[in-house]
Structures are given as structure tokens and as C-alpha cells.
Design a protein around this motif. Structure first.
Motif, PDB file in Angstrom:
ATOM      1  N   SER A  50       0.782  -0.980  -0.209  1.00 19.48           N
ATOM      2  CA  SER A  50       0.066  -0.205   0.302  1.00 19.48           C
ATOM      3  C   SER A  50       0.679   1.139   0.403  1.00 19.48           C
ATOM      4  CB  SER A  50      -0.985  -0.114   0.992  1.00 19.48           C
ATOM      5  OG  SER A  50      -1.727  -1.268   1.863  1.00 19.48           O
ATOM      6  N   GLU A  51       2.175   1.183  -0.981  1.00 20.42           N
ATOM      7  CA  GLU A  51       2.481   2.254  -0.985  1.00 20.42           C
ATOM      8  C   GLU A  51       2.422   3.509  -0.884  1.00 20.42           C
ATOM      9  OE1 GLU A  51       7.398   3.044  -2.931  1.00 20.42           O
ATOM     10  OE2 GLU A  51       5.815   1.639  -3.283  1.00 20.42           O
ATOM     11  N   GLY A  52       2.724   5.151  -0.614  1.00 22.86           N
ATOM     12  CA  GLY A  52       1.865   6.076  -0.648  1.00 22.86           C
ATOM     13  C   GLY A  52       0.781   6.367  -0.359  1.00 22.86           C
ATOM     14  N   THR A  53       0.138   5.065   0.774  1.00 22.53           N
ATOM     15  CA  THR A  53      -1.637   5.434   1.141  1.00 22.53           C
ATOM     16  C   THR A  53      -1.388   5.545   3.017  1.00 22.53           C
ATOM     17  OG1 THR A  53      -1.389   3.444   1.530  1.00 22.53           O
ATOM     18  CG2 THR A  53      -2.296   3.897  -0.270  1.00 22.53           C
ATOM     19  N   ALA A  54      -2.075   5.984   3.757  1.00 21.65           N
ATOM     20  CA  ALA A  54      -1.775   5.335   4.964  1.00 21.65           C
ATOM     21  C   ALA A  54      -1.680   4.306   5.643  1.00 21.65           C
ATOM     22  CB  ALA A  54      -3.310   6.193   5.410  1.00 21.65           C
ATOM     23  N   TYR A  55      -2.256   3.025   5.314  1.00 20.77           N
ATOM     24  CA  TYR A  55      -2.035   1.828   5.394  1.00 20.77           C
ATOM     25  C   TYR A  55      -0.368   1.279   5.324  1.00 20.77           C
ATOM     26  CZ  TYR A  55      -6.774   2.305   5.792  1.00 20.77           C
ATOM     27  OH  TYR A  55      -7.890   2.267   5.943  1.00 20.77           O
ATOM     28  N   GLN A  56       0.184   2.302   4.449  1.00 12.33           N
ATOM     29  CA  GLN A  56       1.559   1.537   4.007  1.00 12.33           C
ATOM     30  C   GLN A  56       2.442   1.310   5.266  1.00 12.33           C
ATOM     31  OE1 GLN A  56       4.206   5.024   1.743  1.00 12.33           O
ATOM     32  NE2 GLN A  56       6.210   4.283   3.170  1.00 12.33           N
ATOM     33  N   MET A  57       3.595  -0.282   4.726  1.00 15.37           N
ATOM     34  CA  MET A  57       3.860  -0.973   5.414  1.00 15.37           C
ATOM     35  C   MET A  57       5.006  -1.589   4.462  1.00 15.37           C
ATOM     36  SD  MET A  57       2.897  -4.418   7.655  1.00 15.37           S
ATOM     37  CE  MET A  57       2.768  -5.815   6.286  1.00 15.37           C
ATOM     38  N   HIS A  58       6.037  -1.448   5.223  1.00 15.60           N
ATOM     39  CA  HIS A  58       7.719  -2.101   4.827  1.00 15.60           C
ATOM     40  C   HIS A  58       7.585  -3.392   4.692  1.00 15.60           C
ATOM     41  CE1 HIS A  58       8.734   2.040   2.968  1.00 15.60           C
ATOM     42  NE2 HIS A  58       8.347   2.124   4.872  1.00 15.60           N
ATOM     43  N   ALA A  59       7.631  -4.494   3.987  1.00 15.34           N
ATOM     44  CA  ALA A  59       7.055  -5.478   4.377  1.00 15.34           C
ATOM     45  C   ALA A  59       8.462  -5.731   4.456  1.00 15.34           C
ATOM     46  CB  ALA A  59       6.339  -6.739   3.186  1.00 15.34           C
ATOM     47  N   LEU A  60       9.543  -5.790   3.087  1.00 13.81           N
ATOM     48  CA  LEU A  60      11.078  -6.049   2.593  1.00 13.81           C
ATOM     49  C   LEU A  60      11.854  -4.920   3.176  1.00 13.81           C
ATOM     50  CD1 LEU A  60      10.742  -8.737   0.569  1.00 13.81           C
ATOM     51  CD2 LEU A  60      10.914  -9.748   2.621  1.00 13.81           C
ATOM     52  N   LYS A  61      13.025  -4.939   3.680  1.00 11.52           N
ATOM     53  CA  LYS A  61      13.770  -3.638   3.790  1.00 11.52           C
ATOM     54  C   LYS A  61      15.353  -4.708   3.853  1.00 11.52           C
ATOM     55  CE  LYS A  61      12.346  -3.072   7.959  1.00 11.52           C
ATOM     56  NZ  LYS A  61      11.986  -2.806   8.946  1.00 11.52           N
ATOM     57  N   ASP A  62      15.192  -3.937   2.341  1.00 12.50           N
ATOM     58  CA  ASP A  62      17.218  -4.295   2.333  1.00 12.50           C
ATOM     59  C   ASP A  62      17.833  -5.283   2.031  1.00 12.50           C
ATOM     60  OD1 ASP A  62      19.606  -3.470   0.570  1.00 12.50           O
ATOM     61  OD2 ASP A  62      19.875  -2.927   2.857  1.00 12.50           O
ATOM     62  N   VAL A  63      16.918  -6.555   1.957  1.00 11.66           N
ATOM     63  CA  VAL A  63      17.305  -7.808   1.627  1.00 11.66           C
ATOM     64  C   VAL A  63      18.191  -7.971   0.564  1.00 11.66           C
ATOM     65  CG1 VAL A  63      16.501  -9.732   1.871  1.00 11.66           C
ATOM     66  CG2 VAL A  63      15.530  -8.264   2.959  1.00 11.66           C
ATOM     67  N   SER A  64      18.947  -8.617   0.791  1.00 14.41           N
ATOM     68  CA  SER A  64      20.188  -9.449  -0.249  1.00 14.41           C
ATOM     69  C   SER A  64      20.363 -11.289  -0.016  1.00 14.41           C
ATOM     70  CB  SER A  64      21.422  -8.439  -0.064  1.00 14.41           C
ATOM     71  OG  SER A  64      21.679  -7.435  -0.813  1.00 14.41           O
ATOM     72  N   LEU A  65      20.940 -11.648  -0.650  1.00  8.21           N
ATOM     73  CA  LEU A  65      21.193 -13.344  -0.718  1.00  8.21           C
ATOM     74  C   LEU A  65      20.929 -14.068  -1.517  1.00  8.21           C
ATOM     75  CD1 LEU A  65      18.180 -15.159  -0.947  1.00  8.21           C
ATOM     76  CD2 LEU A  65      17.498 -13.753   1.186  1.00  8.21           C
ATOM     77  N   GLU A  66      22.331 -14.529  -1.695  1.00 10.86           N
ATOM     78  CA  GLU A  66      22.030 -15.527  -2.902  1.00 10.86           C
ATOM     79  C   GLU A  66      22.066 -16.993  -2.233  1.00 10.86           C
ATOM     80  OE1 GLU A  66      24.993 -16.455  -6.788  1.00 10.86           O
ATOM     81  OE2 GLU A  66      25.967 -15.187  -5.190  1.00 10.86           O
ATOM     82  N   ILE A  67      20.759 -17.459  -2.311  1.00 15.91           N
ATOM     83  CA  ILE A  67      21.011 -19.237  -2.667  1.00 15.91           C
ATOM     84  C   ILE A  67      21.436 -19.695  -4.058  1.00 15.91           C
ATOM     85  CG2 ILE A  67      19.440 -21.197  -2.331  1.00 15.91           C
ATOM     86  CD1 ILE A  67      17.284 -18.568  -1.434  1.00 15.91           C
ATOM     87  N   PRO A  68      22.744 -20.498  -3.531  1.00 14.33           N
ATOM     88  CA  PRO A  68      23.257 -21.620  -4.663  1.00 14.33           C
ATOM     89  C   PRO A  68      22.824 -22.785  -4.945  1.00 14.33           C
ATOM     90  CG  PRO A  68      24.784 -21.193  -2.674  1.00 14.33           C
ATOM     91  CD  PRO A  68      23.756 -20.658  -2.549  1.00 14.33           C
ATOM     92  N   ASP A  69      22.869 -23.651  -6.064  1.00 16.95           N
ATOM     93  CA  ASP A  69      22.557 -24.744  -6.816  1.00 16.95           C
ATOM     94  C   ASP A  69      22.822 -25.608  -5.116  1.00 16.95           C
ATOM     95  OD1 ASP A  69      21.433 -26.238  -8.318  1.00 16.95           O
ATOM     96  OD2 ASP A  69      22.854 -27.156  -9.614  1.00 16.95           O
TER      97      ASP A  69
END
Length: 283
Positions: A13-32
Motif C-alpha cells: 500500500s505504498e503512498g497510502t495511510a496503510y503503507q507498510m515495509h514488508a521487506l527492507k534491504d534484503v540481499s541473499l544468494e541461494i546457490p544450486d
């Protein structure tokens, strides 16, 4: 093949009163070939995270790459991606809809354009791999038990021969026997086929027993990403996140504090037994 997330943010709900950050700056790698656990309190972002793995959700910013290609790049075939990265939802009834089990499992291979013979072969193999008996093949999936539905849902994804299998709480609502059977089957699939497995769970005991790498999500951020043993060393911090380490972790730390030279990294019953016997000179 590997999956990579680079500085991913997701905002509801970006830009609304209900805006919520569900993921914040997540970096990861999952190799084979890895067996990865993802754990976190309700609302930690773990379900939102895995829906980015096969483009069910688009990041607000940051990139998600599969085998080096940005999955949200222009012209990228995201439909094809979902054949490589298969997601099994927490509630299997959302994924079961055909008149019988075999037809349901054939749905994915059919969408891949395989012949009727190949569809049948893939479906039968997947059902056998997940431990579904042949006498259930022609039954309605809605007449199955919770554990059987789980197996059929997993088979439906496996029949597409994915490189990565992502399971969102695959044992939710099952009794201990059903839970162990499902997880043993998943572990066996990982070993037999070398498939990458991502297991989302709320149970520290489950991840301690099966996974080799553990990612802990907290309030949309990646709090820990390490071996389960190293993550459980932070059991006091995990408690502050509303999580608990396996019971064995608490027991082994208490024994060590009381003078018994046990391995505090023993987090399953079997490992704890061996360590205690060795410390008592009975190994």
C-alpha cells in the motif's frame, strides 16, 4: 543455477495511510543444491520474501536474478521461471483443483507442452517420489487427508522438474507423525535429486534437523544467515524476536554452565545424546 536478491525492498500500500515495509534491504544468494531454512515470527516478511523468488511479487526496489538474469527485466519469461522455481503454498487446497489426483499432478507438465505420455510419466514419478500410493491416483484430491494433500501438492510442483523447490510451512496443521513423514520425504528428494530446497517453517526443531543453512527474518530484515548451529548461538537474541532455539540448545547450554563439557551446538536429540555420553566418559 542460483537465485540472487540484491537490496530488495517491498512496501505494501505504498503512498497510502496503510503503507507498510514488508521487506527492507534484503540481499541473499541461494546457490544450486542447498537445503535452506527460512524462519521468522508472524509478520517477519518470510512469506513475502519467498513470493519474490518466482516473480509472484515484484520488489518495490532492488533486483531479483535467476541464473544471472534480472527476472523483472524487459522481455524476461516469468512464466518459464515458475517451472524452474516451484512454490508450494502453506494450504495445499489452494493448489488442488482437478477431478482426480493424477490429473491434478499432470497439470504442470501439460502447461509445459509435454506430450500425454510424458505428462503421465512425470506425474506418476512425482507421486511415487512423494510417497502417494497408487490406489489414490484416481481419487479426488479433496477426499484426501491433510498430509496426503500436502504430498500431492508437492508432487504437482515436482512433476515440472524444477531446479528449486520452495515450501511454505509444509507441515502446518499436521500431527507429529505426518510432519516427520513429509519432512523426511523432502529431505530424501533433496538427497536423491540434488534439488535446491527452501523450507519456510516456524519450528526451530524442524530446521535444526534438516537444513544446512538458516535465514532468520525479523521485521522485514534479514537478521541472521548462517549454519543453524551458529544461528542458535544467538538464542537470547532470537527470543527477543519472538523465536525460541531448539529445546536441546537450552539444555546443552545449561549443562555446560553447570560444569559438564558438552557440545552446545548439539541441537537434536541424537546429537545431544552422543555429546552427553561422551562428556560422561561413556561414548
Amino acid at each position: 543455477m542460483s537465485l540472487k536478491l540484491d537490496h530488495v525492498y517491498y512496501t505494501y500500500s505504498e503512498g497510502t495511510a496503510y503503507q507498510m515495509h514488508a521487506l527492507k534491504d534484503v540481499s541473499l544468494e541461494i546457490p544450486d543444491g542447498q537445503f535452506v531454512g527460512i524462519i521468522g515470527h508472524t509478520g517477519s516478511g518470510k512469506s513475502t520474501l519467498i513470493q519474490h523468488f518466482n516473480a509472484l511479487m515484484k520488489p518495490s526496489s532492488g533486483t531479483v536474478s535467476w541464473n544471472g538474469e534480472d527476472i523483472w527485466g524487459e522481455g524476461y519469461d516469468r512464466r518459464k521461471l515458475r517451472f524452474h522455481v516451484g512454490l508450494v503454498f502453506q494450504y495445499p487446497e489452494y493448489q488442488l483443483f482437478e477431478e482426480d489426483v493424477l490429473t491434478d499432478v499432470k497439470f504442470g507438465p501439460k502447461n509445459q507442452g509435454l506430450s500425454s505420455e510424458e505428462q503421465e510419466a512425470r506425474a506418476v514419478e512425482a507421486l511415487k517420489l512423494t510417497g502417494v500410493p497408487e490406489d489414490l491416483f484416481k481419487k479426488s484430491p479433496f477426499d484426501l487427508s491433510g498430509g496426503q494433500k500436502r504430498r500431492v501438492a508437492i508432487a504437482g510442483v515436482l512433476a515440472m522438474n524444477p531446479d528449486m523447490l520452495v515450501l511454505d510451512e509444509p507441515t502446518a496443521g499436521l500431527d507429529p507423525k505426518g510432519r516427520d513423514e513429509i519432512l523426511d520425504q523432502i529431505s530424501s528428494l533433496h538427497e536423491q535429486r540434488g534439488i535446491t530446497v527452501v523450507l519456510v517453517s516456524h519450528s526451530m526443531e524442524d530446521v535444526a534437523r534438516y537444513v544446512k543453512r538458516l535465514i532468520v527474518m525479523n521485521r522485514g530484515e534479514k537478521a541472521f544467515d548462517d549454519t543453524p548451529e551458529n544461528v542458535f548461538d544467538h538464542y537470547l537474541e532470537l527470543e527477543q524476536m519472538g523465536l525460541a532455539a531448539p529445546q536441546m540448545t537450552y539444555l546443552m547450554h545449561e549443562l555446560r554452565e553447570n560444569g559438564l563439557e558438552v557440545d552446545v551446538h548439539a541441537d537434536t536429540v541424537e546429537e545431544a545424546e552422543q555429546s552427553i555420553l561422551a562428556a560422561l566418559g561413556r561414548g
